[in-house]
Design an enzyme around this catalytic site. Structure first.
Site, PDB file in Angstrom:
ATOM      1  N   HIS A   1      -6.032  -2.177   7.102  1.00  0.00           N
ATOM      2  CA  HIS A   1      -7.208  -3.205   6.622  1.00  0.00           C
ATOM      3  C   HIS A   1      -8.189  -3.458   7.783  1.00  0.00           C
ATOM      4  O   HIS A   1      -7.675  -3.932   8.811  1.00  0.00           O
ATOM      5  CB  HIS A   1      -6.406  -4.137   5.787  1.00  0.00           C
ATOM      6  CG  HIS A   1      -7.431  -5.056   4.970  1.00  0.00           C
ATOM      7  ND1 HIS A   1      -8.213  -4.392   4.200  1.00  0.00           N
ATOM      8  CD2 HIS A   1      -7.700  -6.213   5.030  1.00  0.00           C
ATOM      9  CE1 HIS A   1      -9.027  -5.733   3.680  1.00  0.00           C
ATOM     10  NE2 HIS A   1      -8.693  -6.511   4.282  1.00  0.00           N
TER      11      HIS A   1
ATOM     12  N   ALA B   1       1.152  -4.842   2.324  1.00  0.00           N
ATOM     13  CA  ALA B   1       1.502  -5.091   3.616  1.00  0.00           C
ATOM     14  C   ALA B   1      -0.053  -5.408   4.155  1.00  0.00           C
ATOM     15  O   ALA B   1      -0.983  -4.429   4.030  1.00  0.00           O
ATOM     16  CB  ALA B   1       1.937  -4.035   4.592  1.00  0.00           C
TER      17      ALA B   1
ATOM     18  N   PRO C   1      -1.450  -5.364   7.269  1.00  0.00           N
ATOM     19  CA  PRO C   1      -1.891  -4.468   8.255  1.00  0.00           C
ATOM     20  C   PRO C   1      -2.327  -3.112   7.611  1.00  0.00           C
ATOM     21  O   PRO C   1      -2.681  -2.283   8.404  1.00  0.00           O
ATOM     22  CB  PRO C   1      -0.892  -4.565   9.268  1.00  0.00           C
ATOM     23  CG  PRO C   1       0.044  -5.489   8.893  1.00  0.00           C
ATOM     24  CD  PRO C   1      -0.016  -5.601   7.626  1.00  0.00           C
ATOM     25  N   GLU C   2      -1.947  -2.692   6.365  1.00  0.00           N
ATOM     26  CA  GLU C   2      -2.103  -1.517   5.952  1.00  0.00           C
ATOM     27  C   GLU C   2      -3.113  -1.470   4.889  1.00  0.00           C
ATOM     28  O   GLU C   2      -4.300  -1.632   5.035  1.00  0.00           O
ATOM     29  CB  GLU C   2      -0.640  -0.818   5.328  1.00  0.00           C
ATOM     30  CG  GLU C   2       0.297  -0.900   6.481  1.00  0.00           C
ATOM     31  CD  GLU C   2       1.621  -0.356   6.262  1.00  0.00           C
ATOM     32  OE1 GLU C   2       1.698   0.997   5.808  1.00  0.00           O
ATOM     33  OE2 GLU C   2       2.533  -0.996   6.455  1.00  0.00           O
ATOM     34  N   MET C   3      -2.644  -1.664   3.626  1.00  0.00           N
ATOM     35  CA  MET C   3      -3.473  -1.787   2.445  1.00  0.00           C
ATOM     36  C   MET C   3      -4.109  -3.042   1.734  1.00  0.00           C
ATOM     37  O   MET C   3      -5.075  -3.008   1.403  1.00  0.00           O
ATOM     38  CB  MET C   3      -3.163  -0.654   1.321  1.00  0.00           C
ATOM     39  CG  MET C   3      -3.047   0.435   1.466  1.00  0.00           C
ATOM     40  SD  MET C   3      -2.085   1.431   0.547  1.00  0.00           S
ATOM     41  CE  MET C   3      -3.135   1.854  -0.955  1.00  0.00           C
TER      42      MET C   3
END
Length: 351
Positions: free
Chosen positions: A110, A152, A154-156
């Site tokens: 993200h 998460a 830091p991810e989606m």
């Protein structure tokens, strides 16, 4: 006449030698197949029934497989609206056209931020056959794993509630979920289950599997020598089973990993790290949990010192690498899906 007899005798000798060499080669291949199996190496299952059998042996609980759920899961695997920004999908970090990875050292999520722990994206090909998921093994199966990256930050970066709202705003998805999951319809659990069903289909049978199944000519002589060295050096201690990896193992057993300080990942609470599968490993650089090594030969040599406490020289590393290339398998044909069009009810992207 003497000259003719000599020529005939020489020809017979050459033929006999050729037959003897072929026989010896066949015997050596048979012995190597047995040794590989005795070392714990297993061929990929040929169908979903075989997958279920291996999961049961591994103690991994999984919901029943359905081709229809897998087809829905394929859409969701590529669906960018499952991310808060509306532009990241599972395929972003686990690109099926790139060996199931993203090809960068640390996953990018993200707001295009690199993973804060500098963790590398593992491949999704054959991942169903891992005994555990994530580098720290915190998920026991693909359903649990599928939920993690969606939520998460830091991810989606998509909370479960928002993910359900996005999918529920699209009538085509609502209809499919109702048909496949009944009254429960679109739920976060069902979204993850569908994705897991799709990921179960990402098996990549290779020439190595043909060899284990008895085809003595499936691997070249050089690849067989590399396999023998792979076994003799002790690589199969961790890289074993159907996935040649995929289970939790101690890390830095014999020495210090030279890039240990890149990122702050130290494994689970016991310092254990999920051993990556070696299937398609020639396609999944960079290597290690923090993506610090780009050369497969260098990765082999590093594992020798870090895990086995031995020096693997260039010639030996090249031989093992030659074998590892035989693990590059045939990929399933994936047709990129067309998605339902967003509606006025669809929550807007949040950048």
């Amino acid at each position: 006449m003497k000259l003719r007899s000599l020529v005939v005798a020489s020809s017979l000798l050459l033929i006999s030698t050729s037959v003897l060499n072929a026989t010896n080669s066949g015997l050596e291949a048979k012995a190597l197949i047995k040794e590989a199996k005795d070392s714990g190496l297993v061929a990929l299952p040929k169908d979903q029934k075989g997958v279920d059998e291996i999961l049961k042996e591994n103690g991994v609980k999984a919901n029943p497989f359905s081709p229809e759920k897998a087809e829905l899961g394929k859409k969701l695997y590529f669906e960018p609206r499952l991310s808060k920004s509306g532009i990241i999908s599972c395929n972003t970090c686990h690109n099926l056209g790139l060996g199931g990875i993203d090809g960068v050292a640390a996953a990018v999520g993200h707001k295009w931020a690199a993973n804060p722990h500098h963790l590398n994206s593992p491949t999704t090909y054959n991942s169903v056959l891992n005994t555990t998921q994530f580098w720290d093994g915190r998920a026991a199966n693909l359903i649990e794993q599928a939920k993690g990256p969606i939520e998460a930050e830091p991810e989606m970066a998509t909370p479960a509630k928002l993910a359900v709202e996005r999918i529920s705003s699209l009538d085509e998805y609502v209809k499919e979920f109702k048909q496949l999951y009944g009254k429960s319809g679109v739920t976060f659990d069902n979204i993850a289950d569908a994705i897991a069903n799709f990921e179960r289909t990402l098996l990549t049978p290779s020439r190595f599997d043909q060899f284990l199944e008895g085809d003595e000519k499936a691997l070249t002589q050089a690849e067989q020598k590399g396999l023998k060295l792979f076994i003799d050096k002790g690589c199969v201690t961790c890289h074993t089973g159907v996935n040649l990896g995929g289970s939790m193992q101690s890390f830095e057993v014999a020495g210090k990993y030279q890039f240990a300080n890149l990122g702050d990942f130290k494994g689970d609470s016991n310092g254990m790290v999920k051993t990556p599968t070696l299937r398609n490993v020639a396609e999944t650089a960079p290597y290690f949990h923090n993506g610090a090594i780009w050369s497969l030969k260098d990765a082999i040599k590093e594992m020798g010192s870090v895990q086995l406490g031995i020096k693997i020289n260039d010639k030996e590393a090249q031989s093992i690498e030659t074998f590892l290339h035989s693990l590059t398998g045939e990929k399933p044909v994936i047709i990129y899906p067309l998605f339902p069009i967003s509606t006025s009810k669809t929550p807007k992207p949040q950048l």
